[in-house]
Design a protein around this motif. Structure first.
Motif, short mmCIF file in Angstrom:
data_model
loop_
_atom_site.label_atom_id
_atom_site.label_comp_id
_atom_site.label_asym_id
_atom_site.label_seq_id
_atom_site.Cartn_x
_atom_site.Cartn_y
_atom_site.Cartn_z
N TYR A 124 81.02 1.39 -16.97
CA TYR A 124 80.76 2.73 -16.42
C TYR A 124 79.32 2.93 -15.97
N HIS A 125 78.46 1.93 -16.22
CA HIS A 125 77.02 2.06 -15.96
C HIS A 125 76.43 3.22 -16.76
N ASN A 126 77.07 3.53 -17.85
CA ASN A 126 76.61 4.63 -18.72
C ASN A 126 77.24 4.43 -20.10
N PRO A 127 76.46 3.94 -21.09
CA PRO A 127 77.04 3.68 -22.41
C PRO A 127 77.60 4.95 -23.08
N ASN A 128 77.14 6.12 -22.65
CA ASN A 128 77.65 7.36 -23.24
C ASN A 128 79.11 7.63 -22.89
N LYS A 129 79.67 6.88 -21.95
CA LYS A 129 81.07 7.07 -21.59
C LYS A 129 82.02 6.22 -22.44
N ILE A 137 75.63 8.46 -39.63
CA ILE A 137 74.92 9.31 -38.68
C ILE A 137 75.81 10.51 -38.37
N ASN A 138 75.28 11.70 -38.54
CA ASN A 138 76.05 12.88 -38.19
C ASN A 138 75.13 13.95 -37.58
N ARG A 139 75.72 15.06 -37.19
CA ARG A 139 74.95 16.11 -36.54
C ARG A 139 73.83 16.62 -37.44
N MET A 198 74.51 5.57 -30.65
CA MET A 198 75.47 6.54 -31.20
C MET A 198 74.87 7.95 -31.16
N VAL A 199 73.61 8.09 -31.49
CA VAL A 199 72.95 9.39 -31.38
C VAL A 199 73.01 9.88 -29.94
N SER A 200 72.74 8.98 -28.98
CA SER A 200 72.80 9.33 -27.57
C SER A 200 74.20 9.80 -27.18
N TRP A 201 75.21 9.09 -27.65
CA TRP A 201 76.61 9.46 -27.36
C TRP A 201 76.92 10.85 -27.91
N HIS A 219 77.83 14.15 -25.51
CA HIS A 219 79.13 14.82 -25.60
C HIS A 219 79.10 16.09 -26.44
N ASP A 220 77.96 16.32 -27.11
CA ASP A 220 77.86 17.44 -28.05
C ASP A 220 79.01 17.38 -29.06
N ARG A 221 79.21 16.19 -29.62
CA ARG A 221 80.31 15.94 -30.57
C ARG A 221 79.78 15.23 -31.81
N GLU A 222 80.59 15.30 -32.85
CA GLU A 222 80.29 14.57 -34.07
C GLU A 222 80.58 13.09 -33.88
N ASN A 223 79.93 12.25 -34.68
CA ASN A 223 80.15 10.81 -34.69
C ASN A 223 81.60 10.52 -35.07
N PRO A 224 82.39 9.87 -34.19
CA PRO A 224 83.79 9.60 -34.53
C PRO A 224 83.95 8.68 -35.74
N LEU A 225 82.95 7.84 -36.01
CA LEU A 225 83.02 6.96 -37.18
C LEU A 225 82.83 7.75 -38.47
N TYR A 226 82.13 8.86 -38.39
CA TYR A 226 81.99 9.77 -39.53
C TYR A 226 83.21 10.66 -39.65
N GLU A 227 83.67 11.21 -38.53
CA GLU A 227 84.84 12.10 -38.54
C GLU A 227 86.09 11.37 -39.01
#
Length: 444
Positions: free
Chosen positions: A135-140, A167-169, A193-196, A200-208
């Protein structure tokens, strides 16, 4: 298939527990009890049955990890395979494959086929690398793809994974409120992961979805090593609020994971002043219920680049002394470049020596070998001394390259050998266990 932890809780002493007991000179029932408590882990992915068995945790010898892997600049699989072989040759206990460049599935499988060491990795490296290429963007990065990738890597035989679940909010907010940091963020996986999360203004899926992570690890009986993604990268950031927020979370997650039957480790810093290392280890052990602690270095100074294997060895010796269980090596190339083969060799040797220094300070029973080295050195029994050394080939090379006229001495002292003169004065007075082997005094 049940995990080592689940079997230990049922009273079963597995073949792996018996092997750890033999290697460590411990009672197998004691090993089982500590595995059942979660104080010892044994990374043994059952998809890779012939790998070396290694116990990590309470009462065991401090283990050393070596890390290898390609980068976006250097993508030489054969180089990484050579470095993996060097890690095994130099007696690293575990290996981490941390590639971010090239065909990442191929690199991992080639490394797994090259050595018998337990191999670990960081799934976020491949996940963000592939998202960046696609995606040329790791946040995707798609979180579902991340979980699929974790399982694919486990299927290949990865036995422990550093996964950034802690890592969480809340921990990110601590970074903001404290005015960021002197040394910034230094974990590749953690920073992306912080950048992601921010993107997305979301919680870390690995934490959730932590329970989902644990179920995947349990399926293969791999060890979940809770990654230290907000670790301090400068001694002035050591134990700041962001680091401690993540550490508390990871210690809580270690307890939750053990309750689920998953083998758990907690990862630690990072850059830590020498006077804070003991406190850091005490906090992890207290908060996690003595979960095995995997420390990265640590480096007690920020200004040693070029010799950071020595900087880290000083921190590693103290870490082993105070109860760290697995220590990741640092090479001379740290902070400067991708390690080459010689860097790997030097990094492992420095860290193994540091771990031994810490172990003999922590456990006096490990000092017998040092006594025998001393006696052989006193009695100028050179070959016996070489046999007992940690790095005998290097010692032999140095002595061979600088051969003394008198073979019983060395070129440092020559005719003024303190050992030779001491024996001439006190040979008749040597008694008890100071004698070493009977009749050996004064022999080569």
């Amino acid at each position: 298939m049940k995990t080592q932890l689940e079997l230990a809780r049922e009273g079963v002493i597995t073949a792996q527990m018996e092997q750890v007991a033999r290697d460590e000179g411990k009672d197998a029932e004691l090993i089982r009890e500590l595995v059942a408590l979660g104080e010892i882990v044994i990374p043994v992915n059952h998809n890779r049955p012939n790998q070396k068995v290694v116990g990590i945790g309470t009462g065991l010898r401090t283990k050393v990890n070596a890390s290898i892997g390609t980068s976006s600049d250097i993508k030489d699989i054969e180089l990484e395979k050579r470095k993996a072989r060097i890690a095994e040759e130099e007696q690293a206990d575990t290996l981490m494959e941390l590639s971010t460049g090239g065909d990442l599935d191929l690199v991992r499988r080639e490394v797994l086929a090259t050595v018998n060491l337990p191999v670990g990795n960081v799934p976020l490296y491949q996940a963000f690398s592939e998202a960046s290429r696609k995606y040329h963007n790791p946040n995707k990065l798609d979180p579902e793809y991340l979980f699929e990738l974790i399982e694919r890597q486990l299927e290949d035989g990865i036995s422990f994974m550093a996964i950034h679940c802690g890592i969480n909010r809340y921990s990110i907010e601590r970074l903001r409120r404290q005015g960021y940091r002197y040394g910034g963020l230094v974990s590749k996986g953690g920073t992306f992961m912080v950048s992601w999360m921010e993107y997305h203004d979301r919680e870390n899926p690995l934490y959730e979805q932590f329970d989902r992570v644990c179920e995947l690890m349990k399926k293969y009986d791999a060890v979940l090593s809770l990654g230290n993604g907000i670790r301090a990268g400068a001694i002035h950031d050591s134990h700041d609020r962001a680091q401690m927020a993540e550490m508390i979370t990871n210690c809580e997650l270690a307890e939750i994971g053990r309750e689920m039957g998953c083998q758990m480790m907690v990862e630690g810093p990072g850059h830590v002043p020498l006077d804070e290392i003991e406190g850091n280890i005490m906090l992890e052990k207290r908060m996690s219920g003595n979960a095995p602690y995997y420390v990265l270095g640590p480096l007690p100074a920020d200004s040693g680049a070029g010799y950071d294997h020595i900087t880290a060895a000083i921190g590693a010796a103290n870490s082993a002394r105070y109860g760290a269980d697995l220590i990741c090596y640092i090479t001379p190339a740290e902070h400067l470049a991708l390690p080459n083969e010689q860097d790997v060799r030097e990094g492992i040797r420095a860290t193994r020596l540091a771990a031994r220094i810490g172990d003999i300070a922590r456990d006096p029973s490990m000092r017998e070998r040092e006594k025998q080295v001393a006696i052989a050195r006193r009695d100028t029994r050179w070959e016996k001394q070489m046999e007992l050394l940690m790095f005998p080939e290097e010692a032999r090379r140095i002595r061979r390259d600088r051969t003394p006229e008198n073979q019983r001495t060395c070129t440092m002292c020559g005719d003024f050998c303190a050992m030779e003169r001491g024996i001439s004065l006190f040979a008749r007075d040597i008694r008890g266990d100071k004698r070493g082997c009977s009749g050996c005094s004064g022999k080569k």
